[in-house]
Design a protein around this motif. Structure first.
Motif, PDB file in Angstrom:
ATOM      1  N   TYR B 119       0.831  -1.171  -0.053  1.00 55.47           N
ATOM      2  CA  TYR B 119      -0.032   0.045   0.044  1.00 55.47           C
ATOM      3  C   TYR B 119       0.925   1.207   0.188  1.00 55.47           C
ATOM      4  CZ  TYR B 119       1.053   0.436   4.907  1.00 55.47           C
ATOM      5  OH  TYR B 119       1.715   0.479   6.168  1.00 55.47           O
ATOM      6  N   LYS B 120       0.186   2.431  -0.419  1.00 56.80           N
ATOM      7  CA  LYS B 120       0.814   3.619  -0.306  1.00 56.80           C
ATOM      8  C   LYS B 120       0.734   4.170   1.254  1.00 56.80           C
ATOM      9  CE  LYS B 120       1.681   7.695  -3.154  1.00 56.80           C
ATOM     10  NZ  LYS B 120       1.300   8.597  -4.355  1.00 56.80           N
ATOM     11  N   ASN B 121       2.095   4.537   1.488  1.00 60.71           N
ATOM     12  CA  ASN B 121       2.090   5.240   3.006  1.00 60.71           C
ATOM     13  C   ASN B 121       1.974   6.726   2.627  1.00 60.71           C
ATOM     14  OD1 ASN B 121       2.635   6.383   5.441  1.00 60.71           O
ATOM     15  ND2 ASN B 121       4.055   4.813   5.913  1.00 60.71           N
ATOM     16  N   MET B 122       0.725   7.157   3.047  1.00 57.16           N
ATOM     17  CA  MET B 122       0.613   8.798   2.852  1.00 57.16           C
ATOM     18  C   MET B 122       1.440   9.464   3.519  1.00 57.16           C
ATOM     19  SD  MET B 122      -1.418   8.670   0.425  1.00 57.16           S
ATOM     20  CE  MET B 122      -2.811   8.261  -0.285  1.00 57.16           C
ATOM     21  N   GLU B 123       2.191   9.348   4.633  1.00 58.56           N
ATOM     22  CA  GLU B 123       2.987   9.893   5.302  1.00 58.56           C
ATOM     23  C   GLU B 123       4.448  10.463   4.579  1.00 58.56           C
ATOM     24  OE1 GLU B 123       3.672   8.395   9.248  1.00 58.56           O
ATOM     25  OE2 GLU B 123       1.311   8.762   9.744  1.00 58.56           O
ATOM     26  N   ASN B 124       4.899   9.339   3.897  1.00 59.52           N
ATOM     27  CA  ASN B 124       6.323   9.525   3.120  1.00 59.52           C
ATOM     28  C   ASN B 124       6.005   9.098   1.867  1.00 59.52           C
ATOM     29  OD1 ASN B 124       5.934   6.831   3.438  1.00 59.52           O
ATOM     30  ND2 ASN B 124       7.560   6.491   4.937  1.00 59.52           N
ATOM     31  N   ASN B 125       5.011   8.897   1.383  1.00 56.35           N
ATOM     32  CA  ASN B 125       4.778   8.523  -0.263  1.00 56.35           C
ATOM     33  C   ASN B 125       5.414   7.431  -0.608  1.00 56.35           C
ATOM     34  OD1 ASN B 125       2.556  10.257  -0.955  1.00 56.35           O
ATOM     35  ND2 ASN B 125       3.880  11.879  -1.729  1.00 56.35           N
ATOM     36  N   ASN B 126       5.781   6.573   0.282  1.00 59.73           N
ATOM     37  CA  ASN B 126       6.358   5.316  -0.133  1.00 59.73           C
ATOM     38  C   ASN B 126       5.492   3.987  -0.180  1.00 59.73           C
ATOM     39  OD1 ASN B 126       8.964   6.353  -0.092  1.00 59.73           O
ATOM     40  ND2 ASN B 126       9.675   5.686   1.779  1.00 59.73           N
ATOM     41  N   TYR B 127       6.021   3.105  -1.115  1.00 57.59           N
ATOM     42  CA  TYR B 127       5.042   2.004  -1.007  1.00 57.59           C
ATOM     43  C   TYR B 127       5.641   0.731  -0.311  1.00 57.59           C
ATOM     44  CZ  TYR B 127       3.116   4.132  -5.243  1.00 57.59           C
ATOM     45  OH  TYR B 127       2.285   4.867  -5.946  1.00 57.59           O
ATOM     46  N   TYR B 129       4.788  -2.732   2.415  1.00 55.79           N
ATOM     47  CA  TYR B 129       3.945  -4.116   2.400  1.00 55.79           C
ATOM     48  C   TYR B 129       3.271  -3.836   4.105  1.00 55.79           C
ATOM     49  CZ  TYR B 129       5.694  -6.026  -1.579  1.00 55.79           C
ATOM     50  OH  TYR B 129       5.956  -6.468  -2.776  1.00 55.79           O
ATOM     51  N   GLY B 130       2.160  -4.121   4.356  1.00 55.61           N
ATOM     52  CA  GLY B 130       1.738  -4.240   5.575  1.00 55.61           C
ATOM     53  C   GLY B 130       0.153  -4.959   5.601  1.00 55.61           C
ATOM     54  N   LEU B 131      -0.380  -4.875   6.767  1.00 57.21           N
ATOM     55  CA  LEU B 131      -1.557  -5.292   7.232  1.00 57.21           C
ATOM     56  C   LEU B 131      -2.625  -4.502   6.872  1.00 57.21           C
ATOM     57  CD1 LEU B 131      -1.608  -7.722  10.244  1.00 57.21           C
ATOM     58  CD2 LEU B 131      -1.392  -8.482   7.809  1.00 57.21           C
ATOM     59  N   LYS B 132      -3.752  -4.906   6.183  1.00 52.19           N
ATOM     60  CA  LYS B 132      -4.820  -3.769   5.964  1.00 52.19           C
ATOM     61  C   LYS B 132      -5.816  -3.983   7.024  1.00 52.19           C
ATOM     62  CE  LYS B 132      -5.115  -3.764   0.850  1.00 52.19           C
ATOM     63  NZ  LYS B 132      -6.117  -3.615  -0.186  1.00 52.19           N
ATOM     64  N   PRO B 133      -6.420  -2.930   7.639  1.00 52.51           N
ATOM     65  CA  PRO B 133      -7.342  -3.209   8.967  1.00 52.51           C
ATOM     66  C   PRO B 133      -8.061  -4.392   8.760  1.00 52.51           C
ATOM     67  CG  PRO B 133      -7.632  -1.092   7.737  1.00 52.51           C
ATOM     68  CD  PRO B 133      -6.885  -1.910   6.685  1.00 52.51           C
ATOM     69  N   TYR B 134      -8.438  -5.049   9.966  1.00 50.15           N
ATOM     70  CA  TYR B 134      -9.220  -6.228  10.118  1.00 50.15           C
ATOM     71  C   TYR B 134     -10.565  -6.024   9.548  1.00 50.15           C
ATOM     72  CZ  TYR B 134     -10.680 -10.121  12.818  1.00 50.15           C
ATOM     73  OH  TYR B 134     -11.234 -11.418  13.242  1.00 50.15           O
ATOM     74  N   GLU B 135     -10.823  -6.929   8.618  1.00 51.77           N
ATOM     75  CA  GLU B 135     -12.296  -6.928   8.134  1.00 51.77           C
ATOM     76  C   GLU B 135     -13.149  -8.159   8.704  1.00 51.77           C
ATOM     77  OE1 GLU B 135     -13.485  -6.087   4.059  1.00 51.77           O
ATOM     78  OE2 GLU B 135     -11.346  -6.064   3.655  1.00 51.77           O
ATOM     79  N   GLN B 136     -14.442  -7.822   9.282  1.00 49.85           N
ATOM     80  CA  GLN B 136     -15.238  -8.673   9.643  1.00 49.85           C
ATOM     81  C   GLN B 136     -15.932  -9.300   8.511  1.00 49.85           C
ATOM     82  OE1 GLN B 136     -16.935  -6.602  13.144  1.00 49.85           O
ATOM     83  NE2 GLN B 136     -15.587  -7.987  14.421  1.00 49.85           N
ATOM     84  N   ASN B 321      -5.053  -3.679  -7.085  1.00 49.04           N
ATOM     85  CA  ASN B 321      -4.258  -2.543  -6.573  1.00 49.04           C
ATOM     86  C   ASN B 321      -2.740  -2.997  -6.904  1.00 49.04           C
ATOM     87  OD1 ASN B 321      -6.508  -1.148  -5.983  1.00 49.04           O
ATOM     88  ND2 ASN B 321      -6.516  -1.722  -3.881  1.00 49.04           N
ATOM     89  N   TYR B 322      -2.428  -4.168  -6.414  1.00 53.19           N
ATOM     90  CA  TYR B 322      -0.999  -4.435  -6.523  1.00 53.19           C
ATOM     91  C   TYR B 322      -0.485  -4.398  -7.901  1.00 53.19           C
ATOM     92  CZ  TYR B 322       3.245  -7.003  -5.157  1.00 53.19           C
ATOM     93  OH  TYR B 322       4.444  -7.390  -4.999  1.00 53.19           O
ATOM     94  N   ASN B 323      -1.179  -4.435  -8.881  1.00 50.45           N
ATOM     95  CA  ASN B 323      -0.841  -4.399 -10.212  1.00 50.45           C
ATOM     96  C   ASN B 323      -0.046  -2.863 -10.513  1.00 50.45           C
ATOM     97  OD1 ASN B 323      -0.322  -6.721 -11.605  1.00 50.45           O
ATOM     98  ND2 ASN B 323      -2.840  -6.758 -11.715  1.00 50.45           N
ATOM     99  N   GLN B 324      -0.725  -2.252  -9.777  1.00 50.61           N
ATOM    100  CA  GLN B 324      -0.644  -0.461  -9.895  1.00 50.61           C
ATOM    101  C   GLN B 324       0.780  -0.290  -9.303  1.00 50.61           C
ATOM    102  OE1 GLN B 324      -3.858   1.561  -8.529  1.00 50.61           O
ATOM    103  NE2 GLN B 324      -5.445   0.935  -9.786  1.00 50.61           N
ATOM    104  N   PHE B 325       1.000  -0.972  -8.176  1.00 53.06           N
ATOM    105  CA  PHE B 325       2.244  -0.561  -7.577  1.00 53.06           C
ATOM    106  C   PHE B 325       3.632  -1.617  -7.765  1.00 53.06           C
ATOM    107  CE2 PHE B 325      -1.032  -0.161  -3.788  1.00 53.06           C
ATOM    108  CZ  PHE B 325      -1.286   0.999  -4.226  1.00 53.06           C
ATOM    109  N   SER B 326       3.239  -2.503  -8.589  1.00 49.32           N
ATOM    110  CA  SER B 326       4.158  -3.563  -8.493  1.00 49.32           C
ATOM    111  C   SER B 326       5.333  -2.988  -9.772  1.00 49.32           C
ATOM    112  CB  SER B 326       3.554  -4.709  -9.216  1.00 49.32           C
ATOM    113  OG  SER B 326       4.630  -5.572  -9.825  1.00 49.32           O
ATOM    114  N   THR B 327       6.280  -3.205  -9.457  1.00 46.44           N
ATOM    115  CA  THR B 327       7.344  -3.161 -10.500  1.00 46.44           C
ATOM    116  C   THR B 327       7.731  -4.031 -11.343  1.00 46.44           C
ATOM    117  OG1 THR B 327       9.074  -3.818  -8.621  1.00 46.44           O
ATOM    118  CG2 THR B 327       8.800  -1.407  -8.841  1.00 46.44           C
TER     119      THR B 327
END
Lengths: 174, 508
Positions: B119-127, B129-136, B321-327
């Motif tokens: 995902y894109k970290n909005m704080e530093n504009n870097n891509y 890897y991380g966990l997305k929020p818990y979905e029920q 979404n991953y396709n957009q970020f993937s190199t």
């Protein structure tokens, strides 16, 4: 004159077909068998350590003996044991309650493993530690030598290689 | 032309062709081998991830918060990459380079799931890897102006409801059970708000239990070995609370159907992938076709459809979404998950890792591995119950020997616990650097640990079908009745009581 040239070519081809190619094929198969044996021995070794939670000197020596087919294929064996610092669940500090410890690992490598096995005769591991074993052949195999005579694609370094690793499933200290 | 000429020309033509063919065949064989090799590496790494999750969460005694679970899942994924990197070390890949080939990792728990992706970290504009929020595993239902509510499903028959029901704002949660099985007398008493000390569920008497456990603990610098006896009313409470909750659900949500489900974002009707035939059935009406604890009930089928739709949608979005970020040049796509794997995902706590884009002999690798967690503190399955018996052995509920001996001697069977409750415990004392290991139950007469029964646990051959025991009728291959409801009375009592107790005491 023409006849003798063609005869020489025929003899050369016959030699290639009757001796060199079968030899290459056989040595390639031999490499495949060694590869299979090394891979299965390595997996078995790693699995045993994972399920027992300990590694003894005898088991280690036996593995080296069987993997190298009794020394026929000299192998370069690299063992890396990553030991989890107790306790993975201790909260790192009071300020950051949600953080569950650092999950810090410290590593011991082949020479240290051998040294420890030499002095204690046994290494005891615990749940959560990780063992990984990488094996490569050191000398060139017959298959590699023959192949290099005819064609050299690139500087090939090893032909037989195996690796296995996994998390330790049980405390060995019982 | 002489014979040698023919021979030489023949060889000159045939040799290159056979060489080409053999190298082509060889590369095909290698491709298949490599694919199998990669499959096993990925499932081994996923197994290690699940194991790490089990090791960490099973030692916790208190309820795990979402933040805590998130950390545990992160740790499990870290271990997954560690093992994967070890396995791929000969190819010269480490955890970071392997991350580029894992567009998404799914970790599904009791009442929801985590997805790891880039995902894109909005704080530093870097891509990153991380966990997305818990979905029920939630689904929204809208019907007329009076009904607009959300139900959070879980992997078993526990649900939470919140929103507008019958014009009122409610928030309720509990287990759905077949309340018709509770005896009428007890039902009336519960309705009147009377205190009850026993009830009958499916003709089995549920009452207070006397349980005992063994523990080693440190008190005032002395190591104590205790056997505690205590009373448990968890099973009784389970049935009383579940009865109240189920009664409320059947009265208020009686005519809610699968077709009333809408998508929370688009507000359009949800198009479920599976179980479309139950569109017009009432999900919460309890009848012979719909007993909520059964796997083939309408409630269960609908719940599976909800969980599957939710996970499918999240996975597809994450991979797109991953396709957009993937190199990488490779176009990532969700592989077709096998039905058997979907069954694991919607019924058990599991980890699914997707690995794609690795080059194998001119082709790209695209596969996944699903590994189920058997011993965890999230979910109790009826198959996970282990019975303690007077012969000093652990048995499964359907063990032939256990049933035979219990039929003649009622006191043979003691009680049952979940696998997790029987696991070996560890006590580490820092001061003198010693570690104690103990099992939480010991046999009464010999004071030794229980052993596995050779007939059922070690060797699965000497067993009956579990369903037959639950239903109170065990037959042989010819249909002759071997044990009836009466001779299985004690067995069924242990089953219904233990399962209820274990579910009630589960950390929620």
């Amino acid at each position: 004159m023409e006849d003798s040239v063609i005869t020489i070519v025929a003899i050369f081809l016959a030699a290639m077909l009757m001796f060199i190619f079968p030899m290459m094929t056989v040595s390639d198969r031999l490499d495949d068998i060694s590869q299979l044996s090394v891979q299965s021995e390595t997996s078995e070794f790693v699995d045993r350590v994972r399920k027992k939670g300990s590694l003894t000197k005898d088991e280690y020596n036996e593995y080296i003996q069987t993997a190298s087919l009794g020394g026929v294929t000299p192998l370069d064996i690299e063992i890396e044991i990553q030991i989890l610092d107790e306790n993975p669940n201790i909260e790192a500090n009071n300020e950051n309650k949600t953080k569950i410890g650092e999950n810090l690992y410290y590593n011991i490598y082949t020479s240290q493993v051998e040294e420890k096995l030499g002095t204690d005769g046994k290494i005891v591991l615990k749940e959560g530690d990780i063992i990984s074993v990488n094996v490569k052949n050191t000398n060139k195999t017959l298959g590699q030598i023959l192949r290099n005579v005819f064609y050299k694609v690139s500087e090939d370094t090893y032909e037989i290689a195996a690796s296995d690793s996994g998390i330790i499933l049980i405390d060995g200290n019982v | 032309m002489k014979l040698q000429h023919f021979a030489v020309i023949f060889i000159i033509i045939i040799l290159p062709i056979s060489l080409l063919l053999s190298s082509f065949m060889q590369s095909k064989i290698e491709e298949v081998n490599l694919q199998t090799e990669y499959n096993s590496r990925i499932s081994d790494a996923t197994y290690d991830g699940v194991k790490a999750f089990e090791l960490n969460t099973n030692k916790e005694n208190q309820e795990l918060s979402i933040q805590h679970k998130e950390k545990e899942v992160e740790y499990a994924i870290e271990i997954f990459y560690k093992t994967l990197a070890n396995r791929f070390s000969l190819e010269g890949m480490d955890s970071n380079s392997l991350k580029d080939f894992t567009p998404v990792i799914l970790f599904n728990l009791y009442d929801g799931f985590f997805i790891q992706s880039k995902y894109k970290n909005m704080e530093n504009n870097n891509y990153e890897y991380g966990l997305k929020p818990y979905e029920q595993y939630s689904c929204r239902y809208v019907k007329s102006n009076d009904y607009d509510f959300i139900i959070n499903y879980t992997l078993d028959n526990y649900i939470s409801i919140y929103g507008k029901v019958n014009g009122e704002i409610v928030q309720k949660s509990g287990y759905l059970i077949d309340i018709r099985k509770i005896d009428e007398n007890s039902r009336n008493k519960i309705d009147l708000g009377d205190q009850i000390n026993e009830l009958y569920y499916d003709d089995v008497k549920i009452e207070k239990e006397i349980l005992s456990n063994y523990e080693i603990k440190l008190e005032e610098n002395t190591v104590l070995q205790n056997e505690n006896t205590y009373e448990s009313t968890s099973a009784l409470e389970y049935y009383i609370e579940s009865y109240k909750f189920t009664k409320w659900v059947t009265e208020n949500l009686n005519d809610i159907k699968q077709k009333d489900a809408i998508d929370g974002n688009t507000l359009e009707k949800v198009d479920f992938t599976i179980n479309k035939t139950i569109e017009n059935e009432n999900i919460f009406q309890i009848n012979d076709n719909n007993m909520p604890e059964d796997r083939d009930s309408i409630f269960y089928m609908h719940k599976e459809a909800v969980i599957r739709k939710k996970i499918e949608k999240a996975l597809i979005t994450a991979i797109v979404n991953y396709n957009q970020f993937s190199t990488s040049n490779y176009e990532f796509a969700l592989p077709n998950l096998k039905e058997t794997d979907w069954e694991k995902i919607v019924n058990k706590v599991s980890m699914t890792s997707f690995v794609q884009g690795l080059s194998i002999k001119g082709r790209y690798y695209n596969s996944y591995a699903t590994i189920v967690s058997d011993t965890n503190t999230e979910l109790i399955n009826k198959n996970d119950l282990i019975v303690l018996a007077n012969d000093g052995n652990y048995h499964t509920l359907n063990c032939k020997e256990l049933i035979n001996k219990t039929a003649s001697d009622n006191s043979f069977i003691i009680t049952a616990y979940s696998k997790q409750n029987l696991a070996r415990k560890k006590l580490k004392i820092q001061e003198n650097d010693s570690t104690y290991y103990y099992y939480p139950h010991i046999t009464n007469n010999t004071k030794k640990n229980y052993l596995n029964c050779y007939n059922c646990i070690s060797n699965l051959s000497e067993v009956y079908e579990l369903e037959q025991i639950i239903n109170g009728k065990v037959t042989d291959e010819n249909g002759n009745i071997l044990y009836d409801k009466d001779s299985l009375k004690k067995m069924r009592k242990v089953y219904f009581t233990s399962l209820a107790r274990e579910k009630y005491e589960l950390r929620k």
